[in-house]
Design an enzyme around this catalytic site. Structure first.
Site, short mmCIF file in Angstrom:
data_model
loop_
_atom_site.label_atom_id
_atom_site.label_comp_id
_atom_site.label_asym_id
_atom_site.label_seq_id
_atom_site.Cartn_x
_atom_site.Cartn_y
_atom_site.Cartn_z
N ARG A 1 -0.06 -0.49 -2.79
CA ARG A 1 -0.88 0.35 -2.09
C ARG A 1 -0.16 0.38 -0.75
O ARG A 1 -0.21 -0.65 -0.06
CB ARG A 1 -2.29 -0.21 -1.77
CG ARG A 1 -3.21 0.50 -0.76
CD ARG A 1 -4.58 0.15 -0.95
NE ARG A 1 -5.31 0.72 -1.94
CZ ARG A 1 -6.50 0.90 -2.07
NH1 ARG A 1 -7.36 0.23 -1.42
NH2 ARG A 1 -6.89 1.22 -3.49
N ARG B 1 -11.77 -3.56 -4.87
CA ARG B 1 -11.68 -3.17 -6.36
C ARG B 1 -10.30 -2.83 -6.90
O ARG B 1 -10.37 -3.44 -7.95
CB ARG B 1 -12.67 -1.93 -6.50
CG ARG B 1 -13.84 -2.24 -6.50
CD ARG B 1 -14.74 -0.82 -5.80
NE ARG B 1 -14.64 -0.72 -4.25
CZ ARG B 1 -15.23 -1.33 -3.43
NH1 ARG B 1 -16.40 -2.26 -3.84
NH2 ARG B 1 -15.12 -1.47 -2.15
N THR B 2 -9.65 -2.26 -6.30
CA THR B 2 -8.25 -1.77 -7.00
C THR B 2 -7.37 -3.29 -7.36
O THR B 2 -7.00 -3.27 -8.38
CB THR B 2 -7.64 -0.90 -6.11
OG1 THR B 2 -8.55 0.14 -5.90
CG2 THR B 2 -6.42 -0.23 -6.66
N HIS C 1 -4.37 8.54 -5.80
CA HIS C 1 -5.01 7.47 -6.22
C HIS C 1 -4.97 7.39 -7.95
O HIS C 1 -6.15 7.52 -8.41
CB HIS C 1 -6.01 7.14 -5.75
CG HIS C 1 -6.67 5.69 -5.84
ND1 HIS C 1 -6.02 4.66 -6.79
CD2 HIS C 1 -7.47 5.03 -5.06
CE1 HIS C 1 -6.47 3.54 -6.49
NE2 HIS C 1 -7.73 3.62 -5.39
N LYS D 1 8.40 -8.23 9.81
CA LYS D 1 9.65 -8.30 10.42
C LYS D 1 10.46 -7.22 10.44
O LYS D 1 11.62 -7.48 10.97
CB LYS D 1 10.40 -9.70 9.74
CG LYS D 1 9.69 -10.89 9.67
CD LYS D 1 10.48 -11.88 8.83
CE LYS D 1 9.79 -13.10 8.64
NZ LYS D 1 10.25 -14.10 7.89
C1 NCD Z 1 -10.90 4.37 -2.28
C2 NCD Z 1 -9.50 4.13 -1.64
O1 NCD Z 1 -8.93 3.23 -1.39
O2 NCD Z 1 -8.88 5.13 -1.76
N1 NCD Z 1 -11.37 2.91 -2.93
C3 NCD Z 1 -10.85 2.44 -4.06
O3 NCD Z 1 -9.72 2.14 -4.24
N2 NCD Z 1 -11.65 2.32 -4.81
C4 NCD Z 1 -11.81 4.98 -1.68
C5 NCD Z 1 -11.99 4.66 -0.03
O4 NCD Z 1 -11.22 3.83 0.39
O5 NCD Z 1 -12.69 5.37 0.54
#
Ligand code: NCD
Length: 307
Positions: free
Chosen positions: A108, A58-59, A136, A87
């Site tokens: 991320r 999703r993100t 997040h 590397k």
């Molecule tokens: C979450 C995350 O990556 O922190 N997912 C997201 O971004 N929608 C929640 C999760 O992984 O449980």
């Protein structure tokens, strides 16, 4: 004037309420434009880089969709572990390289604080798409947008955050974002997975009421918003401890019979077993609408940061 131009988005508590409200307002405008089938060109000529050192559906995809819907373009390393990090390149060097190609970077990373480290190395805006068990912030803004849309308002709501409150970065950021409003919290977690004390103290210092329990039933009976989360398997050093806790909370349709009829059930997704499939077609089951809201909210963030 409220401006996010050129700013990093690193933590939910960096935002003052007027900035949050501005993001929600611009997101609503973008949601309307999308629904009307408009083609936008706000970010034509701009390039966004998405760098994901942890799994994401999703993100990453909603950030990329947001950029494309604004007329911009995207370069992406979906599995950043296969980039030069494999590397032995440092995060700072990767960031200094990628900023030579892009106007903003969505990152991320498994380490808490990685986005802040990247921001120190970068001249272009860094958008934190999750740093380990840290924050997040963009998820928390789409969660707030969803709550406002589903419930019609935010002040006065009782919000229950359920599950892995220790390791869940979405609940850390959501608690901070909601502390700008008149909500009351119920934190529901097993003893080993409680919300970090620093966050509880930060909320209480802002005058927010926080209650803690390990009883999901209490949350079902009293919440306006029930926010379920996954037990964060990847953060456990001991697999046996994960096995012990993974079934801690399972929400099903029968249990929701005790809830307010107006309850909103949310989940950042992915779900493992926290919400039974028989909940999905209840009117208050908002989690797929929530994930769709990622697009207008991230359109708002990108357009504000890159304006
Ligand atoms: C979450 C995350 O990556 O922190 N997912 C997201 O971004 N929608 C929640 C999760 O992984 O449980």
């Amino acid at each position: 004037m409220i401006t996010l131009s050129g700013k990093d988005v690193l933590r939910a508590d960096q935002f003052a309420k007027p900035e949050i409200e501005r993001v929600l307002e611009v997101a609503a405008k973008h949601e309307k434009a999308l629904a009307a089938g408009k083609t936008l060109s706000t970010l034509r000529g701009k390039v966004l880089a998405t760098l994901f050192f942890e799994p994401s559906t999703r993100t990453r995809l909603s950030f990329e969709t947001a950029m494309l819907r604004l007329g911009g373009q995207v370069i992406s390393v979906a599995e950043a572990k296969t980039s030069s990090a494999a590397k032995g390149e440092s995060l700072a060097d990767t960031i200094r390289t990628v900023e030579g190609y892009a106007d903003a970077i969505v990152l991320r990373h498994p380490e808490t604080g990685a986005a802040e480290e990247a921001a120190r190395a970068a001249r272009v805006p860094i958008l934190n798409a999750g740093d380990g068990a840290g924050q997040h912030p963009t998820q928390s803004l789409l969660d707030l947008y969803t709550i406002k849309k589903e419930q019609g308002h935010v002040d006065g709501l009782r919000v229950a955050l359920v599950g892995d409150l220790k390791n869940g970065r979405t609940v850390h950021s959501l608690a901070d974002v909601l502390s700008n409003y008149g909500v009351s919290f119920l934190f529901v977690a097993p003893a080993a997975l409680r919300m970090p004390t620093a966050i509880v103290e930060r909320l209480q210092a802002k005058g927010i009421s926080v209650a803690e329990t390990d009883d999901l039933g209490e949350a079902i009976r009293t919440a306006d918003v029930l926010y379920m989360t996954r037990i964060q398997k990847e953060r456990f050093a001991d697999p046996a401890e994960y096995e012990r806790l993974k079934g801690a909370y399972i929400l099903d349709r029968a249990a929701l019979a005790a809830a307010k009829p107006s309850i909103t059930v949310m989940h950042p997704l992915p779900r493992v077993n926290e919400i039974a499939l028989d909940v999905d077609d209840l009117p208050g089951a908002a989690y797929f609408r929530q994930s769709a809201n990622g697009v207008p909210v991230r359109m708002a963030l990108l357009s504000l940061v890159l304006e």
